[in-house]
Design a protein around this motif. Structure first.
Motif, PDB file in Angstrom:
ATOM      1  N   GLY A 136      -5.150   7.472   2.078  1.00  0.00           N
ATOM      2  CA  GLY A 136      -5.792   7.851   3.330  1.00  0.00           C
ATOM      3  C   GLY A 136      -6.323   6.655   4.089  1.00  0.00           C
ATOM      4  O   GLY A 136      -6.295   6.616   5.324  1.00  0.00           O
ATOM      5  N   GLY A 137      -6.815   5.662   3.350  1.00  0.00           N
ATOM      6  CA  GLY A 137      -7.251   4.432   3.992  1.00  0.00           C
ATOM      7  C   GLY A 137      -6.093   3.687   4.606  1.00  0.00           C
ATOM      8  O   GLY A 137      -6.209   3.100   5.690  1.00  0.00           O
ATOM      9  N   ALA A 194     -11.184   0.944   5.530  1.00  0.00           N
ATOM     10  CA  ALA A 194     -10.501   1.545   4.386  1.00  0.00           C
ATOM     11  C   ALA A 194     -11.112   1.037   3.101  1.00  0.00           C
ATOM     12  O   ALA A 194     -11.515  -0.133   2.996  1.00  0.00           O
ATOM     13  CB  ALA A 194      -9.008   1.205   4.417  1.00  0.00           C
ATOM     14  N   TYR A 195     -11.161   1.929   2.103  1.00  0.00           N
ATOM     15  CA  TYR A 195     -11.581   1.560   0.754  1.00  0.00           C
ATOM     16  C   TYR A 195     -10.400   1.760  -0.186  1.00  0.00           C
ATOM     17  O   TYR A 195      -9.759   2.809  -0.193  1.00  0.00           O
ATOM     18  CB  TYR A 195     -12.758   2.410   0.277  1.00  0.00           C
ATOM     19  CG  TYR A 195     -13.234   1.996  -1.105  1.00  0.00           C
ATOM     20  CD1 TYR A 195     -14.206   1.007  -1.248  1.00  0.00           C
ATOM     21  CD2 TYR A 195     -12.681   2.546  -2.255  1.00  0.00           C
ATOM     22  CE1 TYR A 195     -14.616   0.598  -2.504  1.00  0.00           C
ATOM     23  CE2 TYR A 195     -13.086   2.135  -3.512  1.00  0.00           C
ATOM     24  CZ  TYR A 195     -14.050   1.156  -3.637  1.00  0.00           C
ATOM     25  OH  TYR A 195     -14.442   0.742  -4.881  1.00  0.00           O
ATOM     26  N   GLY A 196     -10.111   0.743  -0.998  1.00  0.00           N
ATOM     27  CA  GLY A 196      -9.052   0.843  -1.994  1.00  0.00           C
ATOM     28  C   GLY A 196      -7.678   1.026  -1.390  1.00  0.00           C
ATOM     29  O   GLY A 196      -6.861   1.795  -1.904  1.00  0.00           O
ATOM     30  N   ALA A 197      -7.382   0.320  -0.301  1.00  0.00           N
ATOM     31  CA  ALA A 197      -6.108   0.478   0.396  1.00  0.00           C
ATOM     32  C   ALA A 197      -5.521  -0.885   0.746  1.00  0.00           C
ATOM     33  O   ALA A 197      -6.242  -1.871   0.921  1.00  0.00           O
ATOM     34  CB  ALA A 197      -6.291   1.312   1.658  1.00  0.00           C
ATOM     35  N   GLY A 233     -12.639  -3.281  -1.173  1.00  0.00           N
ATOM     36  CA  GLY A 233     -12.006  -3.054  -2.457  1.00  0.00           C
ATOM     37  C   GLY A 233     -12.949  -3.374  -3.590  1.00  0.00           C
ATOM     38  O   GLY A 233     -14.021  -3.953  -3.390  1.00  0.00           O
ATOM     39  N   GLY A 234     -12.546  -2.984  -4.802  1.00  0.00           N
ATOM     40  CA  GLY A 234     -13.351  -3.230  -5.984  1.00  0.00           C
ATOM     41  C   GLY A 234     -12.630  -4.112  -6.978  1.00  0.00           C
ATOM     42  O   GLY A 234     -11.407  -4.017  -7.139  1.00  0.00           O
ATOM     43  N   THR A 235     -13.381  -4.952  -7.663  1.00  0.00           N
ATOM     44  CA  THR A 235     -12.777  -5.887  -8.610  1.00  0.00           C
ATOM     45  C   THR A 235     -12.271  -5.189  -9.870  1.00  0.00           C
ATOM     46  O   THR A 235     -11.540  -5.801 -10.653  1.00  0.00           O
ATOM     47  CB  THR A 235     -13.783  -6.977  -9.013  1.00  0.00           C
ATOM     48  OG1 THR A 235     -14.919  -6.366  -9.650  1.00  0.00           O
ATOM     49  CG2 THR A 235     -14.246  -7.777  -7.802  1.00  0.00           C
ATOM     50  N   CYS A 236     -12.621  -3.929 -10.067  1.00  0.00           N
ATOM     51  CA  CYS A 236     -12.172  -3.169 -11.247  1.00  0.00           C
ATOM     52  C   CYS A 236     -11.261  -2.015 -10.854  1.00  0.00           C
ATOM     53  O   CYS A 236     -11.238  -0.970 -11.526  1.00  0.00           O
ATOM     54  CB  CYS A 236     -13.373  -2.649 -12.035  1.00  0.00           C
ATOM     55  SG  CYS A 236     -14.391  -3.931 -12.784  1.00  0.00           S
ATOM     56  N   THR A 282      -7.523  -6.787  -6.988  1.00  0.00           N
ATOM     57  CA  THR A 282      -7.774  -6.946  -5.551  1.00  0.00           C
ATOM     58  C   THR A 282      -6.665  -7.709  -4.825  1.00  0.00           C
ATOM     59  O   THR A 282      -6.729  -7.853  -3.604  1.00  0.00           O
ATOM     60  CB  THR A 282      -9.104  -7.697  -5.333  1.00  0.00           C
ATOM     61  OG1 THR A 282      -9.041  -8.954  -6.037  1.00  0.00           O
ATOM     62  CG2 THR A 282     -10.283  -6.883  -5.856  1.00  0.00           C
ATOM     63  N   THR A 283      -5.652  -8.169  -5.558  1.00  0.00           N
ATOM     64  CA  THR A 283      -4.631  -9.030  -4.945  1.00  0.00           C
ATOM     65  C   THR A 283      -3.981  -8.416  -3.703  1.00  0.00           C
ATOM     66  O   THR A 283      -3.906  -9.082  -2.656  1.00  0.00           O
ATOM     67  CB  THR A 283      -3.555  -9.408  -5.977  1.00  0.00           C
ATOM     68  OG1 THR A 283      -4.147 -10.201  -7.001  1.00  0.00           O
ATOM     69  CG2 THR A 283      -2.424 -10.198  -5.322  1.00  0.00           C
ATOM     70  N   PRO A 284      -3.489  -7.163  -3.727  1.00  0.00           N
ATOM     71  CA  PRO A 284      -2.843  -6.650  -2.509  1.00  0.00           C
ATOM     72  C   PRO A 284      -3.812  -6.434  -1.349  1.00  0.00           C
ATOM     73  O   PRO A 284      -3.402  -6.516  -0.190  1.00  0.00           O
ATOM     74  CB  PRO A 284      -2.224  -5.327  -2.973  1.00  0.00           C
ATOM     75  CG  PRO A 284      -3.023  -4.926  -4.160  1.00  0.00           C
ATOM     76  CD  PRO A 284      -3.409  -6.202  -4.838  1.00  0.00           C
ATOM     77  N   ILE A 285      -5.087  -6.170  -1.648  1.00  0.00           N
ATOM     78  CA  ILE A 285      -6.073  -6.024  -0.572  1.00  0.00           C
ATOM     79  C   ILE A 285      -6.328  -7.379   0.081  1.00  0.00           C
ATOM     80  O   ILE A 285      -6.366  -7.499   1.307  1.00  0.00           O
ATOM     81  CB  ILE A 285      -7.376  -5.413  -1.112  1.00  0.00           C
ATOM     82  CG1 ILE A 285      -7.120  -4.034  -1.699  1.00  0.00           C
ATOM     83  CG2 ILE A 285      -8.433  -5.320  -0.003  1.00  0.00           C
ATOM     84  CD1 ILE A 285      -8.335  -3.397  -2.342  1.00  0.00           C
ATOM     85  N   VAL A 286      -6.475  -8.411  -0.747  1.00  0.00           N
ATOM     86  CA  VAL A 286      -6.676  -9.766  -0.214  1.00  0.00           C
ATOM     87  C   VAL A 286      -5.453 -10.207   0.584  1.00  0.00           C
ATOM     88  O   VAL A 286      -5.581 -10.772   1.681  1.00  0.00           O
ATOM     89  CB  VAL A 286      -6.973 -10.754  -1.353  1.00  0.00           C
ATOM     90  CG1 VAL A 286      -7.009 -12.187  -0.825  1.00  0.00           C
ATOM     91  CG2 VAL A 286      -8.290 -10.411  -2.033  1.00  0.00           C
ATOM     92  N   ARG A 287      -4.261  -9.940   0.052  1.00  0.00           N
ATOM     93  CA  ARG A 287      -3.041 -10.312   0.775  1.00  0.00           C
ATOM     94  C   ARG A 287      -2.932  -9.556   2.090  1.00  0.00           C
ATOM     95  O   ARG A 287      -2.476 -10.121   3.102  1.00  0.00           O
ATOM     96  CB  ARG A 287      -1.812 -10.053  -0.098  1.00  0.00           C
ATOM     97  CG  ARG A 287      -1.598 -11.069  -1.222  1.00  0.00           C
ATOM     98  CD  ARG A 287      -0.225 -10.908  -1.850  1.00  0.00           C
ATOM     99  NE  ARG A 287       0.818 -11.066  -0.845  1.00  0.00           N
ATOM    100  CZ  ARG A 287       2.100 -10.749  -1.051  1.00  0.00           C
ATOM    101  NH1 ARG A 287       2.488 -10.232  -2.210  1.00  0.00           N
ATOM    102  NH2 ARG A 287       3.005 -10.931  -0.092  1.00  0.00           N
TER     103      ARG A 287
END
Length: 327
Positions: free
Chosen positions: A155-156, A176-179, A207-210, A229-234
């Motif tokens: 959804g995010g 967005a959270y977790g997207a 995003g969350g580190t876990c 978190t790699t895809p969120i950072v990217r």
């Protein structure tokens, strides 16, 4: 002011029965009046002194009931916003019936991505907001020129991908959270592809580190993520080309994929993929709500004090913030 909510139902454009009905829960700042309607039917007027209300449309994760985001909707409504959550059971993928944010798969392919919203229900939700502006407790009280799209997980993703004024001129921000925008190899993308975002309005990625769900779902994208978190950072670094100073990346120390969900529902979705959160869940939710609220106050409501507080977080050392960047 007390937060109140009401329900609506409508048909989703181009959807086929029985999967063509969407149910909305609309949260708003209320003001008790003592009227007979209030006493007999529980219909509480909106607090018109806070109007016109800017609107947040929140897209749930797949198989995540909208009730798990009610805590966030209430906190945002306490800031003077109207928040729309919804429930839509549909068959987005052949043979798979789920509670869906309305991912428009055909708009994710290499030939169509970026040409329209990936949020299938968006036009329906906007039409329903026009109806609410003309009748009921929110009639004449909505600011439909300032709509914020937000969401969790899938959804995010559709929220941030659809936040393009070329598609919807009224959309002024997204979060967005977790997207992320990693592209699925099953629909024709090379491994590890990060798809671009519209870059047209202020954006906050959280995003969350876990986040075990993201970490353990990397096979969909033909790659193994180095960190959860790699895809969120990217996505923040590669999908956003603008440097206006209103795009934010917030990583929460010890948060997992469902830290935004309360009360947590372990019976649906993919919670078994997640890692345990390592920080107190209520404290994590408080940070999520506070940062989203400050982001909206600063970049949609143009409150200078909110912007100053966000700027302070960029240089402070909050124990629950692993990383906070802006560009």
């Amino acid at each position: 002011m007390s937060v109140r909510a009401f329900f609506h139902a409508t048909k989703v454009e181009d959807a086929f029965p029985p999967y063509d009905t969407i149910h909305l829960k609309v949260f708003y700042p209320g003001q008790m009046s003592g009227s007979n309607q209030e006493q007999d039917m529980g219909i509480v007027p909106a607090d018109s002194q806070l109007a016109p209300f800017k609107v947040v449309i929140f897209f749930n994760g797949i198989n995540c009931g909208p009730e798990i985001y009610q805590w966030l909707a209430v906190k945002l409504a306490e800031r003077g916003l109207v928040v729309v959550t919804f429930s839509w059971v549909a068959q987005n993928l052949p043979g798979m019936v789920s509670l869906t944010p309305g991912v428009d798969i055909k708009m994710l392919t290499p030939n169509t991505y970026g040409s329209g919203p990936t949020a299938w229900a968006l036009s329906t939700l906007l039409s329903e907001l026009e109806r609410l502006q003309s009748e009921g407790v929110l009639a004449g009280l909505l600011d439909l020129q300032h709509i914020i799209l937000g969401g969790h997980s899938a959804g995010g993703r559709v929220a941030i991908e659809s936040a393009n004024p070329q598609f919807v001129p009224q959309v002024v921000a997204s979060f967005a959270y977790g997207a992320h925008t990693a592209a699925g190899v099953q629909i024709g993308y090379p491994s590890g592809t990060i798809l671009p975002l519209p870059n047209a309005v202020p954006l906050m990625l959280i995003g969350g580190t876990c986040d075990g769900v993201i970490f353990q779902s990397s096979n969909r994208y033909g790659i193994n993520w180095e960190y959860p978190t790699t895809p969120i950072v990217r996505t923040f670094k590669e999908a956003i080309s603008s440097h206006r100073g209103d795009n934010y990346l917030l990583l929460l120390e010890g948060a997992n994929h469902f830290s935004i969900a309360y009360p947590f529902d372990s019976t649906t979705g993919t919670p078994y993929l997640d890692f345990p959160a390592t920080q107190p869940e209520e404290q994590l939710r408080n940070v999520i709500a506070e940062m989203i609220g400050l982001f909206i106050d600063a970049h949609v409501c143009h409150q200078q004090t909110a912007l100053e507080t966000l700027n302070q977080h960029l240089v402070s050392h909050h124990p629950l913030i692993s990383l906070f960047e802006r560009k």
